[in-house]
Design a protein around this motif. Sequence first.
Motif, PDB file in Angstrom:
ATOM      1  N   ALA A  80      13.927  21.871  77.485  1.00  0.00           N
ATOM      2  CA  ALA A  80      14.140  20.445  77.227  1.00  0.00           C
ATOM      3  C   ALA A  80      12.840  19.745  76.836  1.00  0.00           C
ATOM      4  O   ALA A  80      12.866  18.795  76.039  1.00  0.00           O
ATOM      5  CB  ALA A  80      14.753  19.771  78.455  1.00  0.00           C
ATOM      6  N   GLU A  81      11.716  20.192  77.377  1.00  0.00           N
ATOM      7  CA  GLU A  81      10.444  19.512  77.107  1.00  0.00           C
ATOM      8  C   GLU A  81      10.025  19.610  75.638  1.00  0.00           C
ATOM      9  O   GLU A  81       9.748  18.592  75.006  1.00  0.00           O
ATOM     10  CB  GLU A  81       9.353  20.039  78.030  1.00  0.00           C
ATOM     11  N   PRO A  82       9.943  20.801  75.041  1.00  0.00           N
ATOM     12  CA  PRO A  82       9.575  20.844  73.622  1.00  0.00           C
ATOM     13  C   PRO A  82      10.613  20.189  72.723  1.00  0.00           C
ATOM     14  O   PRO A  82      10.258  19.557  71.720  1.00  0.00           O
ATOM     15  CB  PRO A  82       9.422  22.344  73.330  1.00  0.00           C
ATOM     16  N   PHE A  83      11.907  20.316  73.053  1.00  0.00           N
ATOM     17  CA  PHE A  83      12.908  19.606  72.267  1.00  0.00           C
ATOM     18  C   PHE A  83      12.749  18.095  72.420  1.00  0.00           C
ATOM     19  O   PHE A  83      12.980  17.339  71.481  1.00  0.00           O
ATOM     20  CB  PHE A  83      14.319  20.029  72.673  1.00  0.00           C
ATOM     21  N   GLY A  84      12.341  17.676  73.608  1.00  0.00           N
ATOM     22  CA  GLY A  84      12.116  16.248  73.831  1.00  0.00           C
ATOM     23  C   GLY A  84      11.036  15.687  72.927  1.00  0.00           C
ATOM     24  O   GLY A  84      11.141  14.545  72.449  1.00  0.00           O
ATOM     25  N   GLU A  85      10.018  16.489  72.658  1.00  0.00           N
ATOM     26  CA  GLU A  85       8.951  16.032  71.757  1.00  0.00           C
ATOM     27  C   GLU A  85       9.490  15.834  70.349  1.00  0.00           C
ATOM     28  O   GLU A  85       9.185  14.842  69.680  1.00  0.00           O
ATOM     29  CB  GLU A  85       7.813  17.054  71.768  1.00  0.00           C
ATOM     30  N   LEU A  86      10.323  16.753  69.889  1.00  0.00           N
ATOM     31  CA  LEU A  86      10.914  16.637  68.553  1.00  0.00           C
ATOM     32  C   LEU A  86      11.854  15.434  68.477  1.00  0.00           C
ATOM     33  O   LEU A  86      11.877  14.703  67.478  1.00  0.00           O
ATOM     34  CB  LEU A  86      11.671  17.913  68.201  1.00  0.00           C
ATOM     35  N   LEU A  87      12.626  15.217  69.534  1.00  0.00           N
ATOM     36  CA  LEU A  87      13.550  14.097  69.571  1.00  0.00           C
ATOM     37  C   LEU A  87      12.817  12.758  69.609  1.00  0.00           C
ATOM     38  O   LEU A  87      13.209  11.802  68.929  1.00  0.00           O
ATOM     39  CB  LEU A  87      14.471  14.218  70.781  1.00  0.00           C
ATOM     40  N   ALA A  88      11.756  12.682  70.408  1.00  0.00           N
ATOM     41  CA  ALA A  88      10.992  11.437  70.494  1.00  0.00           C
ATOM     42  C   ALA A  88      10.385  11.081  69.146  1.00  0.00           C
ATOM     43  O   ALA A  88      10.370   9.914  68.731  1.00  0.00           O
ATOM     44  CB  ALA A  88       9.902  11.568  71.561  1.00  0.00           C
ATOM     45  N   ARG A  89       9.909  12.098  68.448  1.00  0.00           N
ATOM     46  CA  ARG A  89       9.341  11.869  67.123  1.00  0.00           C
ATOM     47  C   ARG A  89      10.399  11.354  66.149  1.00  0.00           C
ATOM     48  O   ARG A  89      10.173  10.407  65.391  1.00  0.00           O
ATOM     49  CB  ARG A  89       8.731  13.168  66.607  1.00  0.00           C
ATOM     50  N   CYS A  90      11.570  11.984  66.195  1.00  0.00           N
ATOM     51  CA  CYS A  90      12.666  11.585  65.310  1.00  0.00           C
ATOM     52  C   CYS A  90      13.116  10.156  65.602  1.00  0.00           C
ATOM     53  O   CYS A  90      13.326   9.353  64.683  1.00  0.00           O
ATOM     54  CB  CYS A  90      13.830  12.557  65.474  1.00  0.00           C
ATOM     55  N   ALA A  91      13.259   9.826  66.875  1.00  0.00           N
ATOM     56  CA  ALA A  91      13.701   8.484  67.260  1.00  0.00           C
ATOM     57  C   ALA A  91      12.691   7.430  66.828  1.00  0.00           C
ATOM     58  O   ALA A  91      13.061   6.350  66.343  1.00  0.00           O
ATOM     59  CB  ALA A  91      13.920   8.416  68.766  1.00  0.00           C
ATOM     60  N   ALA A  92      11.412   7.723  67.010  1.00  0.00           N
ATOM     61  CA  ALA A  92      10.374   6.757  66.627  1.00  0.00           C
ATOM     62  C   ALA A  92      10.376   6.515  65.127  1.00  0.00           C
ATOM     63  O   ALA A  92      10.209   5.378  64.660  1.00  0.00           O
ATOM     64  CB  ALA A  92       9.007   7.253  67.095  1.00  0.00           C
ATOM     65  N   GLU A  93      10.584   7.593  64.363  1.00  0.00           N
ATOM     66  CA  GLU A  93      10.564   7.462  62.902  1.00  0.00           C
ATOM     67  C   GLU A  93      11.801   6.763  62.360  1.00  0.00           C
ATOM     68  O   GLU A  93      11.719   5.989  61.402  1.00  0.00           O
ATOM     69  CB  GLU A  93      10.445   8.853  62.271  1.00  0.00           C
TER      70      GLU A  93
END
Length: 224
Positions: A80-93
């Motif tokens: 969940a942690e590495p996927f969370g980084e990808l998701l946070a980036r996507c949401a911010a963009e």
Amino acid sequence: MNHFFESIINLFFPPKCPFCGKVLDAVGVCSKCEKDLPWLPEEQVVMTDKDLTCAAPLWYEGAVREALLRLKFRGGSALAEPFGELLARCAAERFGGEFDTVTWVPVSQKRLETRGYDQSRLLAEAVCRHWDTRPMQLLVKVQDNPAQSGLQGEAARRANVLGVYDPADPELIRDRRILLIDDIHTTGATLSECVRVLRDNGAASILCLTAARTPKREKKGKNS
């Protein structure tokens, strides 16, 4: 997390790339895998279909599919942690400034007891750690319905989730601009039902975010 304790944890349990298993200096994805991942084309990252607006950074195929299956069914909660980084980036963009509350699509109590964790909650918590905040539980799953993965067709999937979610507390939902997180976007039936419940309980707006989207329908030129 306190940086001292985080460094101790990383010493004994170093972060690894969720796709190839390479040991990393920090939680995330190794440079080779990041380059080779099945990223959605820029114009397809956000998909709007009727009342559902959902972003996803990756196609649900290959190494992404395998990693999410490990997260969901094989005890791979650390993914969940590495996927969370990808998701946070996507949401911010894609959704920056458009939401004030993060929540998730919950599993049933029975499934939680069997699995030991709720993978979508773990994803939501991992995303929120990048923003120094926490997700709120706005929905509860009140029925242990059959898994969506075992059903064929959008109509069957929509019927399967109808009425299985309730608001955790309507007062927490009212007037919120919500980011709803789940693991995989297939037909959108589960997300749509959760959006309906949130909207019926006074949410101002709901945006959805998943780690991956099933590619079949899009590659045929249809909406998911």
